[in-house]
Design a protein around this motif. Structure first.
Motif, PDB file in Angstrom:
ATOM      1  N   ASP B  91       0.779  -1.236   0.000  1.00 31.50           N
ATOM      2  CA  ASP B  91       0.000   0.000   0.000  1.00 31.50           C
ATOM      3  C   ASP B  91       0.811   1.287   0.000  1.00 31.50           C
ATOM      4  O   ASP B  91       0.352   2.290  -0.534  1.00 31.50           O
ATOM      5  CB  ASP B  91      -0.911   0.028   1.248  1.00 31.50           C
ATOM      6  CG  ASP B  91      -2.162  -0.819   1.048  1.00 31.50           C
ATOM      7  OD1 ASP B  91      -2.595  -0.950  -0.110  1.00 31.50           O
ATOM      8  OD2 ASP B  91      -2.706  -1.326   2.048  1.00 31.50           O
ATOM      9  N   ARG B 124       2.604  -5.540  -6.974  1.00 35.14           N
ATOM     10  CA  ARG B 124       1.653  -4.484  -6.629  1.00 35.14           C
ATOM     11  C   ARG B 124       0.633  -4.253  -7.736  1.00 35.14           C
ATOM     12  O   ARG B 124      -0.521  -3.959  -7.477  1.00 35.14           O
ATOM     13  CB  ARG B 124       2.405  -3.182  -6.364  1.00 35.14           C
ATOM     14  CG  ARG B 124       2.565  -2.903  -4.904  1.00 35.14           C
ATOM     15  CD  ARG B 124       3.177  -1.529  -4.683  1.00 35.14           C
ATOM     16  NE  ARG B 124       4.103  -1.642  -3.578  1.00 35.14           N
ATOM     17  CZ  ARG B 124       5.405  -1.364  -3.640  1.00 35.14           C
ATOM     18  NH1 ARG B 124       5.929  -0.883  -4.745  1.00 35.14           N
ATOM     19  NH2 ARG B 124       6.167  -1.536  -2.601  1.00 35.14           N
ATOM     20  N   SER B 125       1.079  -4.376  -8.992  1.00 38.58           N
ATOM     21  CA  SER B 125       0.162  -4.130 -10.098  1.00 38.58           C
ATOM     22  C   SER B 125      -0.999  -5.122 -10.047  1.00 38.58           C
ATOM     23  O   SER B 125      -2.147  -4.751 -10.296  1.00 38.58           O
ATOM     24  CB  SER B 125       0.910  -4.230 -11.427  1.00 38.58           C
ATOM     25  OG  SER B 125       1.602  -5.456 -11.497  1.00 38.58           O
ATOM     26  N   ARG B 128      -3.242  -4.216  -6.992  1.00 40.61           N
ATOM     27  CA  ARG B 128      -4.169  -3.102  -7.252  1.00 40.61           C
ATOM     28  C   ARG B 128      -5.383  -3.570  -8.031  1.00 40.61           C
ATOM     29  O   ARG B 128      -6.502  -3.166  -7.774  1.00 40.61           O
ATOM     30  CB  ARG B 128      -3.458  -2.009  -8.052  1.00 40.61           C
ATOM     31  CG  ARG B 128      -2.513  -1.205  -7.226  1.00 40.61           C
ATOM     32  CD  ARG B 128      -2.020   0.024  -7.979  1.00 40.61           C
ATOM     33  NE  ARG B 128      -0.789   0.474  -7.365  1.00 40.61           N
ATOM     34  CZ  ARG B 128       0.419   0.262  -7.888  1.00 40.61           C
ATOM     35  NH1 ARG B 128       0.553  -0.305  -9.065  1.00 40.61           N
ATOM     36  NH2 ARG B 128       1.492   0.657  -7.245  1.00 40.61           N
ATOM     37  N   THR B 132      -7.901  -3.640  -4.832  1.00 39.24           N
ATOM     38  CA  THR B 132      -8.288  -2.257  -4.561  1.00 39.24           C
ATOM     39  C   THR B 132      -9.244  -1.773  -5.639  1.00 39.24           C
ATOM     40  O   THR B 132      -9.071  -2.084  -6.812  1.00 39.24           O
ATOM     41  CB  THR B 132      -7.070  -1.297  -4.525  1.00 39.24           C
ATOM     42  OG1 THR B 132      -6.566  -1.128  -5.850  1.00 39.24           O
ATOM     43  CG2 THR B 132      -5.956  -1.811  -3.626  1.00 39.24           C
ATOM     44  N   GLY B 135      -7.703   1.103  -7.918  1.00 35.05           N
ATOM     45  CA  GLY B 135      -6.722   0.523  -8.818  1.00 35.05           C
ATOM     46  C   GLY B 135      -7.400  -0.113 -10.012  1.00 35.05           C
ATOM     47  O   GLY B 135      -7.024   0.118 -11.157  1.00 35.05           O
ATOM     48  N   ASN B 142      -2.805   3.655 -13.822  1.00 36.78           N
ATOM     49  CA  ASN B 142      -2.444   3.734 -12.408  1.00 36.78           C
ATOM     50  C   ASN B 142      -1.666   2.510 -11.956  1.00 36.78           C
ATOM     51  O   ASN B 142      -1.581   2.217 -10.767  1.00 36.78           O
ATOM     52  CB  ASN B 142      -3.702   3.915 -11.563  1.00 36.78           C
ATOM     53  CG  ASN B 142      -3.371   4.451 -10.194  1.00 36.78           C
ATOM     54  OD1 ASN B 142      -2.460   5.255 -10.062  1.00 36.78           O
ATOM     55  ND2 ASN B 142      -4.059   3.975  -9.182  1.00 36.78           N
ATOM     56  N   ALA B 144      -2.182  -0.798 -12.575  1.00 35.81           N
ATOM     57  CA  ALA B 144      -2.898  -2.027 -12.228  1.00 35.81           C
ATOM     58  C   ALA B 144      -3.030  -2.894 -13.469  1.00 35.81           C
ATOM     59  O   ALA B 144      -3.175  -2.378 -14.573  1.00 35.81           O
ATOM     60  CB  ALA B 144      -4.280  -1.702 -11.666  1.00 35.81           C
TER      61      ALA B 144
END
Lengths: 376, 550
Positions: B91, B124-125, B128, B132, B135, B142, B144
Motif C-alpha cells: 500500500d 503491486r500491479s 491493485r 483495490t 486501482g 495507475n 494495475a
C-alpha cells in the motif's frame, strides 16, 4: 509524451474548471463547493483513514523482522548501535521518531555511478532535502490554517505565523503588491518543493520509468492548492474576513456563504476536499503506514525474547526416527550411535526397502553436488 | 559456461537507462545465463509440494493447473491477511526511487525491473487490480493489471533475480523490504509448482538426509574423518569429532557446504580444531549431528512452511541429545532464520538452558530465548578472555578484508564479533569502503538459492558492486584474502573474484582461527590448513609488502 502525467495534469485542470465555472455560472453551487463537498470529503478522509489503519492492524505480524542497521546487542564489551539496531522499546521509539521527524533512512541515500569500471557512490542529499522541505512546509501551512477554524486564533498558531513570515519582503507595483500581508515562507517552499519533486520524476530516467499517474496527480493537486492559496493572498486579495466567516461556519455548523468570497477560494477549497477524499485510497497513506512497518517498528532482541506468531501451525517434519529407519544400517556400520538396534530376524526383510530408497535422492544429491563442477 | 561474457564485455554492456517503452509493455525475457532450471519433480513429490512435473522455464507451456489464476489470487489474499508486512508494503510505496540504485542486480545488469521498487510493482500491479477498487477502476494508467501468463513469467524471472539481501529496505524511508515481497512472491509461485531446481532439490535432500547436499550419515562422518587426516598431517594432532552424542554440552550445527567444498572445508577444519582444543583443555563437550547436519535453510527461499519444516530438526535434535544449548556455524541466511524466525516457528526452546560459556562464564543473554549462539560470538568471547592459545603469525602473509554477508548484517547486526576475531588472528586487516560494508554491505550476487551454475551471468553481474569494493582494497592495501561468515559466500565468491578481481582468495573466519590456534602437543606448523607451505607463502608476501603496505 508521458500519458501518466498528462492525464494527471488534465484531471487537475478539469477539477479546477468544475469548481471555477461551477460557482461562476451557478452561484447556488457555492453551497455545494463551500459546504457540502468539504463535509463529505472530511468524512471520507476520516472514515477511510481509520478503515485503512484497521485493515493493516487486522493483518498478523507473524515474525519479528526488523532491518538491523547497526551492531546487535550481544557481548558486553561490544558497543551496540542503540538506535539503528534497537533492542528495547524505548530505542524503537527513538528509531521511529527519527524516521518520522528527520527521514533518517532517506538521509542515507547515495547515488551510484559506474566510473572506469568501478561502482562509486556520491552523496545524494537532494531527495532528502526536497522531501523534508515539502513535508515541513505542508505541515506549517496546514497548521497556519487553523486560523480559519478557530476564534480567537490560538497563540501557537499566531506564533507559527510570525515565524513563518519572519523574512519580510515588499514589492509594491500597480499590478502586484507583495509584502502587505507578510510573506509566508512555507507557502513558497511548498510550491518550490512540489515543483522539485515533480521535475525529478520527469528528468531522472529511472524515476520517470517507475512513476504512475497516482504519483503525479497528488503533486499537481498540491501544486494547485498552494498556487491558488498564494494567488488569493498576494495577488487577488481575497477578502480574508469573508473566507473566515465561511470556514468558521463549517466548524460551528452555522453555515453561510458571504457574497464577497471570490471564486478562486472555492477552487482552493475544492482542491483541498479532493485531496482529503483521495488520501485514504492512495499512496499518501504512507503517513499512517510508516507506523506499521515491521522492519522499523520492531525490537531486534529476537533471540532474547520470543515473538509469538498468532497463526503458527504444526507442519510435517522428517523425524529423527524416520531418518534413523532410513539409514540405520549405514549408521551402525560407520560407528554412529543409533536409538534402536535392528531386530535380527526382520532385519533382512525390512532392510530391502529403506536400502532401495536412498538411491533416488542420492541421484538428486549428486546433481546438486556435481553441478558446481560443471560450470568450470 | 562458454557464453559468459568477459568482465570487460559485461561492464561495457551495463547501462542504467530505462527504455522509453512503458515497463508493462516490455515482456520478461527468460534467457539462459540469467534464469535457473526448473525444479525436479521428484524433489517436489518428496516434499509433497503441488504440481510436480517435468517442465522448463524456457518452454512456452509451463503445465500449470487449470485454475492457476484463482490459486494465485487466493494465495495472495491469504498472505495479505497473514503478513502485515506484505499488506503495508503493497500500500505505501510512493515510488521515490531511493531504492533503485541500491540493488546489486540493478547495478550489475542495468535491467530496470531489477530496481527494487519495480520488482515490487510486479506484484503491486496485480494487487491493485485484484484487491483495490481505485486501482481496478483506473487500470493500467495507475499501474494495475490483471494476472496473466506474461505477468506470471515476469514474476518468475525477477523473483529469481532477487537475493533477499534487504539492502533496499535500509534505504527505504518506510522500510519496505523487497526480501519480504520476494518471499511472498516465491511462496505464490510454489503454489503452482514453480521453483528452481537449485532450491527445491537441496530442500528435498535436506528434508530426508538432513542436509542440502544429500550427504548420508556415514558419508558425513567420512568427510570429517578426511579432515582429521589432513589436520593430523598439518598439526600432528588428530581431532576426533563426536557425532549424535547424547548428553554433550553443546550441539554444533553448520551449513553442509562447509564439509563438502573448498574453501568451506578449511573453515570446517577450523571448527574441528577449536572444539578439539576446548575439549582437551577445558573439557567442553561438543557434538555434531548427522540428522541436523544442515545449518542453511533453502526452505526459507521456498515458503515459510518449508522453512519451518527444515528448521524443526535443530530443536528436535537438541532435545533428543539432551544438550544444554546450540552453537551455530558461519552461515548467512541460516542466521537470519535462527535470529528472527526459529524461536517463533519451532520454539519455545524451554528444554534447553540459557547459553553460558562454561569456560569464560559468559552468559549469552542476547540468545536467552532462542538458546543458539553464533560461533563468532562464542569465539570472540573466548579470545577476549584469553582462553585460546593463538599464534597469528601463521596468517602474516594474508592481507585480509571482510565481507559482511547480507543476512547476518541486516537481519541480525553481527558486525564487530567477526572483525574482532579476525583482528586477533591476523596482522593485516583492511575494511572495504564504507558504502559496501556493515549494514550497507553488498550481496555476493548468488544469495537466496541463486548460486546455481546455469545463471552464472546473473551471478557475476550481481556481484559487481562487491567485487568493485574488493578491487579498491586490493589496489590500495594489497588485500589478497576476503574473509566471510557464510557458506554460500565461500562457495560463490571464489568464482566472483576470479571473474572480477583475480588474486584475491576467500576464507571463512574460522579458517583464520584454525591457522592461528596452537594445539597442545602439536609438531612444528609448517603448513596452513590448505596444506600450503607457510615459508613459501610468507616469502611471496614479503616481496610485495614494501610496495603495498602503508
Amino acid at each position: 509524451m508521458n500519458k501518466r502525467y498528462i492525464l494527471s495534469l488534465i484531471a487537475v485542470v478539469v477539477l479546477f474548471l468544475i469548481a471555477y465555472l461551477g460557482v461562476e455560472a451557478v452561484p447556488a453551487s457555492k453551497w455545494l463547493f463551500g459546504i457540502l463537498i468539504p463535509y463529505v470529503a472530511l468524512i471520507v478522509f476520516v472514515a477511510g483513514f481509520i478503515r485503512r489503519l484497521l485493515s493493516w492492524s487486522r493483518s498478523a505480524v507473524p515474525f519479528a523482522i526488523p532491518t538491523t542497521g547497526g551492531q546487535q546487542k550481544s557481548l558486553k564489551w561490544i558497543k551496540p548501535s542503540t538506535i539503528d539496531s534497537p533492542s528495547s522499546k524505548s530505542a524503537v521509539f527513538i528509531r521511529m521518531l527519527l524516521e518520522i521527524v528527520t527521514f533518517r533512512s532517506l538521509f542515507r541515500n547515495t547515488r551510484m555511478k559506474l566510473k572506469e569500471g568501478r561502482v562509486t557512490y556520491q552523496l545524494e542529499i537532494f531527495l532528502w532535502v526536497g522531501a523534508l522541505a515539502f513535508h515541513y512546509a505542508f505541515f506549517t501551512v496546514l497548521f497556519r490554517h487553523l486560523r480559519f477554524f478557530t476564534h480567537p486564533t490560538p497563540l501557537p498558531v499566531q506564533l507559527v505565523e510570525n515565524l513563518d513570515s519572519f523574512f519580510r519582503m515588499e514589492i509594491m507595483q500597480d499590478f502586484i503588491q507583495i509584502g502587505v500581508p507578510g510573506v509566508y515562507l512555507s507557502g513558497l517552499v511548498l510550491l518550490a518543493a512540489v515543483t522539485y519533486l515533480f521535475l525529478r520524476r520527469i528528468f531522472i530516467g529511472n524515476v520517470k520509468y517507475i512513476s504512475l499517474a497516482s504519483d503525479y496527480f497528488p503533486l499537481f493537486l498540491i501544486f494547485g492548492i498552494a498556487f491558488t492559496g498564494i494567488m488569493m493572498r498576494y495577488v487577488l486579495k481575497t477578502d480574508v474576513a469573508a473566507a473566515k466567516e465561511l470556514t468558521m461556519g463549517l466548524v460551528t455548523f452555522r453555515w453561510s456563504i458571504p457574497g464577497n468570497v471570490s471564486s478562486i477560494f472555492f477552487v482552493h477549497l475544492f482542491f483541498v476536499s479532493v485531496l482529503l477524499a483521495y488520501f485514504p485510497f492512495s499512496k499518501l497513506m504512507h503517513l499512517g503506514g510508516i507506523f506499521f512497518s515491521p522492519t522499523r517498528n520492531m525490537r531486534t532482541d529476537t533471540r532474547a525474547v520470543r515473538h509469538v506468531n498468532p497463526w503458527n501451525y504444526p507442519v510435517n517434519v522428517h523425524t529423527y526416527e524416520e531418518y534413523e529407519d532410513d539409514f540405520r544400517d549405514k549408521m551402525i556400520e560407520a560407528g554412529l550411535p543409533v536409538d534402536k538396534m535392528p531386530e535380527p530376524q526382520e532385519a533382512s526383510a525390512e532392510d530391502e526397502e529403506p536400502a532401495a530408497k536412498p538411491e533416488e535422492p542420492e541421484a538428486g544429491a549428486a546433481d546438486a553436488a556435481t553441478a558446481p563442477e560443471e560450470k568450470e | 559456461m562458454s557464453d559468459l561474457p568477459t568482465a570487460e564485455e559485461m561492464l561495457g554492456n551495463v547501462k542504467h537507462r530505462p527504455p522509453s517503452t512503458d515497463w508493462m509493455d516490455v515482456p520478461a525475457e527468460i534467457r539462459r545465463g540469467i534464469a535457473c532450471y526448473a525444479g525436479n519433480p521428484k524433489s517436489l513429490e518428496l516434499l509433497g509440494h503441488p504440481n510436480p512435473r517435468t517442465w522448463s522455464c524456457f518452454d512456452d507451456d509451463w503445465q500449470l493447473p487449470e485454475n492457476w489464476q484463482q490459486i494465485i489470487h487466493e494465495g495472495f489474499k491469504e498472505r495479505l491477511e497473514k503478513f502485515r508486512s506484505f499488506k503495508v508494503f503493497m500500500d505505501i510505496c510512493v515510488r521515490c526511487g531511493a531504492c533503485a540504485d541500491k540493488c546489486h542486480y540493478f547495478i550489475g545488469t542495468g535491467d530496470p525491473k531489477n530496481m527494487p521498487v519495480l520488482r515490487a510493482e510486479l506484484l503491486r500491479s496485480v494487487y491493485r487490480n485484484d484487491f483495490t477498487r481505485v486501482g481496478k477502476l483506473l487500470g493500467k494508467i495507475n499501474g494495475a493489471r490483471p494476472m496473466n501468463y506474461e505477468v506470471l513469467k515476469e514474476w518468475w524471472s525477477y523473483l529469481f533475480q532477487c537475493s533477499e539481501c534487504r539492502r533496499c529496505s535500509l534505504f527505504c524511508p518506510y522500510g519496505i523490504d523487497t526480501a519480504e515481497i520476494t518471499i511472498m512472491g516465491r511462496e505464490l509461485l510454489n503454489l503452482l509448482g514453480l521453483n528452481i531446481d537449485w532450491i527445491v532439490t537441496p530442500v528435498a535432500n535436506c528434508y530426508r538426509t538432513g542436509n542440502h547436499l544429500g550427504i548420508q550419515p556415514h558419508a558425513f562422518k567420512d568427510m570429517l574423518d578426511f579432515f582429521s587426516d589432513d589436520l593430523e598431517e598439518i598439526t600432528g594432532i588428530r581431532p576426533e569429532p563426536q557425532f549424535n552424542k547424547k548428553g554433550a554440552d553443546i550441539l554444533f550445527v553448520t551449513p553442509s557446504g562447509d564439509v563438502f567444498a573448498d574453501p568451506g572445508t578449511y573453515t570446517a577444519m577450523g571448527y574441528m580444531m577449536l572444539f578439539h582444543f576446548l575439549q582437551e583443555k577445558y573439557g567442553l563437550d561438543v557434538t555434531w549431528s548427522t540428522y541436523a547436519s544442515e545449518g542453511g535453510n533453502f526452505g526459507f527461499f521456498t515458503s515459510h512452511e518449508t522453512m519451518k519444516r527444515l528448521n524443526a530438526k535443530m530443536y528436535a535434535e537438541a532435545r533428543r541429545l539432551g544438550v544444554k544449548w546450540i552453537l551455530g556455524g558461519e552461515c548467512g541466511h541460516m542466521w537470519r532464520v535462527i535470529h528472527q524466525y526459529m524461536d517463533t516457528m519451532n520454539g519455545p526452546a524451554d528444554f534447553l538452558e540459557m547459553p553460558v560459556n562454561p569456560i569464560t562464564g559468559t552468559a549469552f543473554t542476547n540468545a536467552a530465548s532462542t538458546k543458539m549462539v553464533h560461533i563468532a560470538e562464542f569465539t570472540a568471547d573466548l579470545i577476549k578472555h584469553g582462553k585460546l592459545d593463538l599464534d597469528p603469525s601463521r596468517n602474516d602473509h594474508l592481507k585480509v578484508t571482510f565481507h559482511d554477508s547480507c543476512n547476518p548484517a541486516r537481519g541480525m547486526g553481527l558486525f564487530d564479533e567477526p572483525r574482532y576475531v579476525i583482528n586477533k588472528t591476523c596482522k593485516h586487516f583492511y575494511d572495504m569502503p564504507e558504502n559496501s560494508i556493515r549494514e550497507q554491505t553488498f550481496c555476493c550476487g548468488s544469495g537466496s538459492g541463486l548460486n546455481a551454475g546455469e545463471d552464472m551471468e546473473l551471478r557475476m553481474a550481481g556481484g559487481l558492486p562487491r567485487a568493485s569494493a574488493v578491487k579498491t582494497v586490493r589496489d590500495r592495501h594489497g588485500v589478497n584474502m576476503m574473509a566471510c561468515v557464510c557458506a554460500i559466500d565461500r562457495a560463490v565468491l571464489p568464482d566472483l573474484m576470479s571473474y572480477w578481481v583475480p588474486e584475491v582468495d576467500v576464507t571463512g573466519v574460522h579458517e583464520l582461527v584454525g591457522n592461528a590456534l596452537n594445539l597442545a602437543g602439536q609438531h612444528e606448523r609448517t603448513m596452513n590448513l590448505r596444506s600450503e607451505e607457510l615459508a613459501e607463502l610468507q616469502g611471496t608476501a614479503e616481496d610485495t609488502e614494501g610496495q603495498t603496505d602503508e
